[in-house]
Design an enzyme around this catalytic site. Structure first.
Site, PDB file in Angstrom:
ATOM      1  N   ASN A 128     -50.275  -3.404 -16.182  1.00  0.00           N
ATOM      2  CA  ASN A 128     -48.908  -3.905 -16.308  1.00  0.00           C
ATOM      3  C   ASN A 128     -48.534  -4.756 -15.111  1.00  0.00           C
ATOM      4  OD1 ASN A 128     -46.399  -2.790 -14.653  1.00  0.00           O
ATOM      5  ND2 ASN A 128     -47.959  -1.172 -14.660  1.00  0.00           N
ATOM      6  N   PHE A 132     -40.497  -4.688 -11.989  1.00  0.00           N
ATOM      7  CA  PHE A 132     -39.186  -4.036 -11.755  1.00  0.00           C
ATOM      8  C   PHE A 132     -38.107  -4.527 -12.724  1.00  0.00           C
ATOM      9  CE2 PHE A 132     -39.639  -2.838  -6.917  1.00  0.00           C
ATOM     10  CZ  PHE A 132     -40.554  -1.856  -7.279  1.00  0.00           C
ATOM     11  N   SER A 196     -45.256  -1.061  -5.507  1.00  0.00           N
ATOM     12  CA  SER A 196     -45.333  -1.802  -6.769  1.00  0.00           C
ATOM     13  C   SER A 196     -46.474  -2.806  -6.693  1.00  0.00           C
ATOM     14  CB  SER A 196     -44.037  -2.555  -7.029  1.00  0.00           C
ATOM     15  OG  SER A 196     -44.263  -3.528  -8.033  1.00  0.00           O
ATOM     16  N   ASN A 198     -47.080  -5.304  -8.438  1.00  0.00           N
ATOM     17  CA  ASN A 198     -46.784  -6.645  -8.958  1.00  0.00           C
ATOM     18  C   ASN A 198     -46.054  -7.547  -7.990  1.00  0.00           C
ATOM     19  OD1 ASN A 198     -47.872  -5.909 -11.501  1.00  0.00           O
ATOM     20  ND2 ASN A 198     -46.072  -4.622 -11.725  1.00  0.00           N
ATOM     21  N   THR A 199     -45.587  -6.969  -6.912  1.00  0.00           N
ATOM     22  CA  THR A 199     -44.914  -7.784  -5.906  1.00  0.00           C
ATOM     23  C   THR A 199     -45.601  -7.497  -4.578  1.00  0.00           C
ATOM     24  OG1 THR A 199     -43.248  -6.099  -6.397  1.00  0.00           O
ATOM     25  CG2 THR A 199     -42.490  -8.364  -6.419  1.00  0.00           C
ATOM     26  N   LYS A 238     -43.705   6.587  -2.473  1.00  0.00           N
ATOM     27  CA  LYS A 238     -44.829   6.416  -3.415  1.00  0.00           C
ATOM     28  C   LYS A 238     -45.777   5.351  -2.888  1.00  0.00           C
ATOM     29  CE  LYS A 238     -45.808   5.870  -8.333  1.00  0.00           C
ATOM     30  NZ  LYS A 238     -45.198   5.956  -9.665  1.00  0.00           N
ATOM     31  N   ASN A 267     -49.586   5.114  -6.962  1.00  0.00           N
ATOM     32  CA  ASN A 267     -49.145   4.150  -7.974  1.00  0.00           C
ATOM     33  C   ASN A 267     -50.389   3.554  -8.679  1.00  0.00           C
ATOM     34  OD1 ASN A 267     -47.523   2.213  -9.357  1.00  0.00           O
ATOM     35  ND2 ASN A 267     -46.104   2.199  -7.639  1.00  0.00           N
TER      36      ASN A 267
END
Ligand SMILES: Cc1cc2nc3c(=O)[nH]c(=O)nc-3n(C[C@H](O)[C@H](O)[C@H](O)COP(=O)(O)O)c2cc1C
Length: 355
Positions: A128, A132, A196, A198-199, A238, A267
């Site tokens: 994925n 966010f 995260s 993705n960033t 996390k 994560n």
């Protein structure tokens, strides 16, 4: 005869049975759409009579106290599945001891362009890069307030906090503090999401440059807030499974220095080496190919952390054996996401049988 009919009726109404029937259809649809539809459907069913579906024989397990929080059991729902706190009551039917809502940011944001969620069915994995996407803290708060499970304190509610895309890393603590303040009255514990996948930006919060300052500010804020409100709300961090040993040492040093309450290990991963499929898809990998990486991270960080720092294990937990293994390796609780998608709600009741 009546007894047989009751058994058949119960079975048909079991959420596991229902899931097994609809899974092949769902898996033919776009992953993000099918996720939205299935949980929308389940939440509608909740409205017309909650007990319509039941988890097959939820086993009686010994409850556990972690950081003075009472958990009915050690299996929790990981963040990301209910980002907006819309499906808490429906998800609670699966038997989780805790549900983590989020990641929530102060302002609503749409996330990355679609498609941004991919299934790798033969490897029981997901990738994925949602980024966010969420409706923002004000609306999430309203959604949570509607939950009967929350009102009746039937389980432990975690709120996973993030920062808006437009927020600079130097000001990241402000977004986290906004979230802490806003949900203080309703959350049982908080998670500061600094991993995260993705960033790149957000993951940098784990580095030397930002981590100590961030944890210092958040710990100070948490202390003030606890004193003011007469509470003891735990705040966990996390982390990513992609930190090497040196990085884990530095991260643990900061966590120990400020006596943080806990760490979620881990994560999703940006490393796709464990995938057999030749997929050129960017994003965070979860599910079976993440299992060993997340487990290794747990084994490495456990001895580095002060004994009273709680560990919640997450990452590639796809079976009851994997649940047992993480607990054996020092996790107090475990969280599941991708395992639920591939194995269905039965993964919760099955895992509980062994605990
Ligand atoms: C589609 C998807 C969305 C996710 N969104 C979030 C999120 O918003 N915040 C977060 O902390 N973790 C998020 N995660 C990570 C999960 O909470 C979990 O830590 C990770 O997927 C590893 O566990 P699993 O292998 O059981 O899925 C997401 C995972 C997936 C698959």
């Amino acid at each position: 005869m009546k007894y047989v009919l009751v058994i058949i009726g119960k079975r048909l109404m079991s959420i596991d049975f229902f899931y097994r029937i609809i899974k092949p259809i769902l898996f033919k649809l776009d992953p993000e759409k099918s996720h939205d539809w299935v949980f929308y459907f389940l939440s509608r069913l909740e409205l017309i009579g909650g007990k319509f579906f039941s988890v097959t024989s939820p086993p009686l397990v010994k409850p556990t106290y972690v950081r003075k929080l009472f958990f009915n059991n050690r299996i929790g729902l990981a963040a990301g599945l209910d980002k907006n706190g819309e499906y808490i009551d429906a998800l609670s039917r699966f038997g989780f001891g805790s549900i983590e809502v989020g990641t929530v940011t102060p302002m609503a944001q749409t996330g990355n362009e679609k498609p941004r969620l991919f299934r790798i069915k033969n490897e029981r994995a997901l990738i994925n890069r949602l980024g966010f996407n969420n409706v923002g803290m004000h609306q999430v708060f309203k959604n949570i307030k509607k939950s009967r499970w929350v009102r009746e304190k039937k389980g432990v509610l975690g709120i996973n906090l993030g920062i808006n895309k437009t927020t600079s890393l130097h000001n990241a603590y402000m977004d986290y503090q906004k979230g802490l303040l806003f949900f203080w009255g309703v959350a049982n514990y908080f998670v500061i999401n600094i991993s995260s996948p993705n960033t790149k930006q957000v993951r940098e919060l784990q580095t030397d440059k930002y981590l100590e300052d961030l944890v210092k500010k958040i710990s100070r804020f948490q202390k003030q807030q606890n004193e003011k409100m007469g509470t003891q709300k735990p705040v966990l961090y996390k982390i990513s499974p992609d930190n090497n040993e040196k990085e884990l040492e530095k991260i643990s040093h900061v966590f120990n220095k400020f006596s943080v309450d806990g760490v979620i290990v881990t994560n999703t991963t940006n490393n796709h080496d464990e995938l057999n499929s030749d997929l050129e898809v960017l994003g965070g990998l979860s599910g079976a190919p993440l299992e060993q990486r997340a487990l290794l991270c747990l084994k490495k960080i456990k001895p580095l952390l002060n004994r009273d720092i709680v560990i919640i294990a997450s990452g590639g937990i796809m079976s009851k054996e994997a649940v047992e293994e993480r607990i054996k390796e020092g996790a107090s609780l475990v969280q599941i996401y991708t395992g639920l998608i591939y194995e269905g709600p039965k993964i919760v009741s099955d895992s509980l049988e062994n605990l």
